[in-house]
Write a protein that holds these residues in place. Structure first.
Motif, PDB file in Angstrom:
ATOM      1  N   GLN A 158       9.094 -27.249   5.010  1.00 58.82           N
ATOM      2  CA  GLN A 158       8.888 -26.488   3.782  1.00 58.82           C
ATOM      3  C   GLN A 158       7.823 -25.436   4.028  1.00 58.82           C
ATOM      4  OE1 GLN A 158      10.551 -27.230   0.710  1.00 58.82           O
ATOM      5  NE2 GLN A 158       9.758 -25.212   0.205  1.00 58.82           N
ATOM      6  N   GLY A 159       8.084 -24.206   3.667  1.00 59.86           N
ATOM      7  CA  GLY A 159       7.130 -23.120   3.880  1.00 59.86           C
ATOM      8  C   GLY A 159       6.582 -22.564   2.589  1.00 59.86           C
ATOM      9  N   ASN A 160       5.573 -21.768   2.726  1.00 57.58           N
ATOM     10  CA  ASN A 160       5.015 -20.998   1.610  1.00 57.58           C
ATOM     11  C   ASN A 160       5.132 -19.532   1.986  1.00 57.58           C
ATOM     12  OD1 ASN A 160       4.087 -23.069  -0.156  1.00 57.58           O
ATOM     13  ND2 ASN A 160       2.472 -23.503   1.330  1.00 57.58           N
ATOM     14  N   SER A 161       5.754 -18.756   1.121  1.00 62.35           N
ATOM     15  CA  SER A 161       5.973 -17.348   1.429  1.00 62.35           C
ATOM     16  C   SER A 161       5.645 -16.494   0.219  1.00 62.35           C
ATOM     17  CB  SER A 161       7.422 -17.125   1.834  1.00 62.35           C
ATOM     18  OG  SER A 161       7.711 -17.888   2.981  1.00 62.35           O
ATOM     19  N   ARG A 162       5.409 -15.211   0.500  1.00 60.65           N
ATOM     20  CA  ARG A 162       5.082 -14.286  -0.571  1.00 60.65           C
ATOM     21  C   ARG A 162       5.600 -12.902  -0.202  1.00 60.65           C
ATOM     22  NH1 ARG A 162       0.000 -13.928   0.167  1.00 60.65           N
ATOM     23  NH2 ARG A 162      -0.056 -11.812   0.943  1.00 60.65           N
ATOM     24  N   LEU A 163       6.162 -12.233  -1.175  1.00 63.18           N
ATOM     25  CA  LEU A 163       6.516 -10.826  -1.065  1.00 63.18           C
ATOM     26  C   LEU A 163       5.731 -10.081  -2.133  1.00 63.18           C
ATOM     27  CD1 LEU A 163      10.393 -10.932  -0.637  1.00 63.18           C
ATOM     28  CD2 LEU A 163       8.689 -10.384   1.110  1.00 63.18           C
ATOM     29  N   SER A 164       5.165  -8.944  -1.761  1.00 66.15           N
ATOM     30  CA  SER A 164       4.361  -8.159  -2.704  1.00 66.15           C
ATOM     31  C   SER A 164       4.739  -6.695  -2.604  1.00 66.15           C
ATOM     32  CB  SER A 164       2.866  -8.286  -2.392  1.00 66.15           C
ATOM     33  OG  SER A 164       2.443  -9.614  -2.456  1.00 66.15           O
ATOM     34  N   PHE A 165       4.595  -6.010  -3.720  1.00 65.60           N
ATOM     35  CA  PHE A 165       4.761  -4.573  -3.769  1.00 65.60           C
ATOM     36  C   PHE A 165       3.621  -4.031  -4.620  1.00 65.60           C
ATOM     37  CE2 PHE A 165       6.087  -0.928  -6.359  1.00 65.60           C
ATOM     38  CZ  PHE A 165       6.318  -0.006  -5.348  1.00 65.60           C
ATOM     39  N   GLY A 166       3.050  -2.907  -4.204  1.00 61.08           N
ATOM     40  CA  GLY A 166       1.956  -2.355  -4.978  1.00 61.08           C
ATOM     41  C   GLY A 166       1.838  -0.859  -4.846  1.00 61.08           C
ATOM     42  N   ILE A 167       1.066  -0.307  -5.773  1.00 57.75           N
ATOM     43  CA  ILE A 167       0.750   1.119  -5.757  1.00 57.75           C
ATOM     44  C   ILE A 167      -0.744   1.240  -6.047  1.00 57.75           C
ATOM     45  CG2 ILE A 167       1.192   3.393  -6.747  1.00 57.75           C
ATOM     46  CD1 ILE A 167       3.855   2.238  -7.842  1.00 57.75           C
ATOM     47  N   ASN A 168      -1.485   1.789  -5.097  1.00 53.48           N
ATOM     48  CA  ASN A 168      -2.889   2.091  -5.323  1.00 53.48           C
ATOM     49  C   ASN A 168      -3.002   3.536  -5.789  1.00 53.48           C
ATOM     50  OD1 ASN A 168      -3.720  -0.434  -4.543  1.00 53.48           O
ATOM     51  ND2 ASN A 168      -4.261   0.172  -2.478  1.00 53.48           N
ATOM     52  N   ASN A 169      -3.957   3.803  -6.675  1.00 49.03           N
ATOM     53  CA  ASN A 169      -4.167   5.126  -7.263  1.00 49.03           C
ATOM     54  C   ASN A 169      -2.871   5.583  -7.942  1.00 49.03           C
ATOM     55  OD1 ASN A 169      -5.137   7.621  -8.018  1.00 49.03           O
ATOM     56  ND2 ASN A 169      -5.600   8.312  -5.946  1.00 49.03           N
ATOM     57  N   LEU A 170      -2.441   4.785  -8.861  1.00 53.11           N
ATOM     58  CA  LEU A 170      -1.170   4.978  -9.565  1.00 53.11           C
ATOM     59  C   LEU A 170      -1.022   6.371 -10.172  1.00 53.11           C
ATOM     60  CD1 LEU A 170       1.332   3.286 -10.440  1.00 53.11           C
ATOM     61  CD2 LEU A 170       0.076   2.702 -12.511  1.00 53.11           C
ATOM     62  N   THR A 171      -2.098   6.930 -10.699  1.00 47.95           N
ATOM     63  CA  THR A 171      -2.031   8.240 -11.349  1.00 47.95           C
ATOM     64  C   THR A 171      -2.282   9.400 -10.387  1.00 47.95           C
ATOM     65  OG1 THR A 171      -4.339   8.029 -12.003  1.00 47.95           O
ATOM     66  CG2 THR A 171      -2.679   7.312 -13.601  1.00 47.95           C
ATOM     67  N   ASP A 172      -2.401   9.111  -9.098  1.00 51.61           N
ATOM     68  CA  ASP A 172      -2.522  10.128  -8.043  1.00 51.61           C
ATOM     69  C   ASP A 172      -3.733  11.040  -8.245  1.00 51.61           C
ATOM     70  OD1 ASP A 172      -1.638  11.129  -5.604  1.00 51.61           O
ATOM     71  OD2 ASP A 172      -0.394  12.660  -6.542  1.00 51.61           O
ATOM     72  N   GLN A 173      -4.879  10.445  -8.577  1.00 53.84           N
ATOM     73  CA  GLN A 173      -6.117  11.208  -8.755  1.00 53.84           C
ATOM     74  C   GLN A 173      -6.681  11.636  -7.401  1.00 53.84           C
ATOM     75  OE1 GLN A 173      -7.491  11.923 -11.930  1.00 53.84           O
ATOM     76  NE2 GLN A 173      -5.415  11.230 -12.413  1.00 53.84           N
ATOM     77  N   THR A 174      -7.387  12.750  -7.379  1.00 53.49           N
ATOM     78  CA  THR A 174      -8.053  13.227  -6.171  1.00 53.49           C
ATOM     79  C   THR A 174      -9.546  12.992  -6.319  1.00 53.49           C
ATOM     80  OG1 THR A 174      -6.400  14.950  -5.852  1.00 53.49           O
ATOM     81  CG2 THR A 174      -8.500  15.239  -4.710  1.00 53.49           C
ATOM     82  N   ALA A 175     -10.152  12.370  -5.320  1.00 51.33           N
ATOM     83  CA  ALA A 175     -11.596  12.136  -5.319  1.00 51.33           C
ATOM     84  C   ALA A 175     -12.096  12.127  -3.883  1.00 51.33           C
ATOM     85  CB  ALA A 175     -11.929  10.815  -6.005  1.00 51.33           C
ATOM     86  N   PHE A 176     -13.322  12.540  -3.716  1.00 45.89           N
ATOM     87  CA  PHE A 176     -13.967  12.533  -2.410  1.00 45.89           C
ATOM     88  C   PHE A 176     -15.158  11.596  -2.449  1.00 45.89           C
ATOM     89  CE2 PHE A 176     -11.568  16.355  -2.354  1.00 45.89           C
ATOM     90  CZ  PHE A 176     -11.342  16.690  -1.030  1.00 45.89           C
ATOM     91  N   VAL A 177     -15.264  10.745  -1.463  1.00 45.71           N
ATOM     92  CA  VAL A 177     -16.454   9.941  -1.226  1.00 45.71           C
ATOM     93  C   VAL A 177     -16.795  10.199   0.230  1.00 45.71           C
ATOM     94  CG1 VAL A 177     -17.469   7.640  -1.268  1.00 45.71           C
ATOM     95  CG2 VAL A 177     -15.831   8.297  -3.002  1.00 45.71           C
ATOM     96  N   PHE A 178     -17.445  11.308   0.439  1.00 52.55           N
ATOM     97  CA  PHE A 178     -17.684  12.016   1.691  1.00 52.55           C
ATOM     98  C   PHE A 178     -16.370  12.582   2.231  1.00 52.55           C
ATOM     99  CE2 PHE A 178     -18.431  12.679   6.210  1.00 52.55           C
ATOM    100  CZ  PHE A 178     -19.480  13.566   6.119  1.00 52.55           C
ATOM    101  N   HIS A 179     -15.396  11.721   2.468  1.00 50.50           N
ATOM    102  CA  HIS A 179     -14.060  12.144   2.906  1.00 50.50           C
ATOM    103  C   HIS A 179     -13.128  12.025   1.702  1.00 50.50           C
ATOM    104  CE1 HIS A 179     -12.899   7.949   2.709  1.00 50.50           C
ATOM    105  NE2 HIS A 179     -14.050   7.690   3.307  1.00 50.50           N
ATOM    106  N   PRO A 180     -11.958  12.611   1.744  1.00 53.63           N
ATOM    107  CA  PRO A 180     -11.048  12.435   0.605  1.00 53.63           C
ATOM    108  C   PRO A 180     -10.521  10.999   0.549  1.00 53.63           C
ATOM    109  CG  PRO A 180     -10.033  13.798   2.304  1.00 53.63           C
ATOM    110  CD  PRO A 180     -11.426  13.515   2.748  1.00 53.63           C
ATOM    111  N   TYR A 181     -10.557  10.410  -0.653  1.00 55.97           N
ATOM    112  CA  TYR A 181      -9.932   9.105  -0.857  1.00 55.97           C
ATOM    113  C   TYR A 181      -8.424   9.272  -0.740  1.00 55.97           C
ATOM    114  CZ  TYR A 181     -12.941   5.301  -2.465  1.00 55.97           C
ATOM    115  OH  TYR A 181     -13.801   4.248  -2.551  1.00 55.97           O
ATOM    116  N   PRO A 182      -7.720   8.247  -0.285  1.00 57.63           N
ATOM    117  CA  PRO A 182      -6.256   8.356  -0.270  1.00 57.63           C
ATOM    118  C   PRO A 182      -5.727   8.573  -1.685  1.00 57.63           C
ATOM    119  CG  PRO A 182      -6.968   6.406   0.925  1.00 57.63           C
ATOM    120  CD  PRO A 182      -8.183   6.974   0.244  1.00 57.63           C
ATOM    121  N   GLN A 183      -4.711   9.386  -1.795  1.00 57.23           N
ATOM    122  CA  GLN A 183      -4.098   9.562  -3.098  1.00 57.23           C
ATOM    123  C   GLN A 183      -3.104   8.425  -3.313  1.00 57.23           C
ATOM    124  OE1 GLN A 183      -3.807  14.003  -2.417  1.00 57.23           O
ATOM    125  NE2 GLN A 183      -4.089  13.874  -4.637  1.00 57.23           N
ATOM    126  N   ARG A 184      -2.111   8.612  -4.140  1.00 53.81           N
ATOM    127  CA  ARG A 184      -1.195   7.516  -4.462  1.00 53.81           C
ATOM    128  C   ARG A 184      -0.649   6.901  -3.162  1.00 53.81           C
ATOM    129  NH1 ARG A 184       2.866   9.887  -7.591  1.00 53.81           N
ATOM    130  NH2 ARG A 184       1.435   9.795  -9.325  1.00 53.81           N
TER     131      ARG A 184
END
Length: 174
Positions: free
Chosen positions: A138-164
């Motif tokens: 018997q195993g334990n498994s997981r599938l995940s899907f996600g979106i970081n920065n959902l609204t596609d904001q632009t920000a810099f913290v010295f370097h540019p943060y990744p967008q969506r």
């Protein structure tokens, strides 16, 4: 360029944390934290002499300046809805106020390389867990899907943060 020792600084702050699973018996979890911080240079040491872009010399002292890269406000909120025992959906928000990147606290321009922008990002993630059988185990498994920065904001913290950013994740253990 030069190195400057800072003889004395102080940081005063307050942090509030709330973490509740299954709020009032519901299928919602809530995690929240907020931080207020005042980070000051109390004693900046000797005066600093530097050359401006126009070639003139300037003198300044760090006493009374904000410490760099320490925002005054930060908060995070993370909520999860348990659709079933196997399936979760989460939404998170991350906020950070502006901060300085230059020790003289004269960097007021945002949205450029080298700046320390304030930002608010929304993130989304869903997880599905299942228990496959393989070779009689018997195993334990997981599938995940996600979106970081959902609204596609632009920000810099010295370097540019990744967008969506989209991601897919899988885990399988036996």
């Amino acid at each position: 360029s030069a190195f400057q020792n800072i003889p004395e600084s102080s940081t005063t702050g307050v942090e509030l944390i709330y973490d509740q699973q299954r709020i009032l018996g519901s299928d919602f979890d809530l995690n929240f934290n907020a931080t207020w911080m005042d980070a000051l240079v109390e004693d900046g040491g000797d005066d600093i002499i530097f050359r401006e872009a126009d070639g003139t010399n300037s003198v300044f002292n760090l006493t009374g300046k904000q410490r760099i890269r320490l925002p005054e406000w930060r908060f995070n909120v993370f909520t999860t809805y348990h659709i079933s025992t196997a399936w979760d959906v989460s939404v998170a928000g991350r906020y950070t106020s502006d901060s300085f990147n230059d020790i003289d606290n004269k960097d007021y321009v945002n949205g450029v390389f080298g700046s320390q922008d304030g930002f608010f990002f929304l993130d989304f993630k869903t997880n599905y867990r299942f228990k496959p059988k393989l070779f009689g185990k018997q195993g334990n498994s997981r599938l995940s899907f996600g979106i970081n920065n959902l609204t596609d904001q632009t920000a810099f913290v010295f370097h540019p943060y990744p967008q969506r950013t989209f991601f897919i994740e899988g885990a399988l253990s036996f």
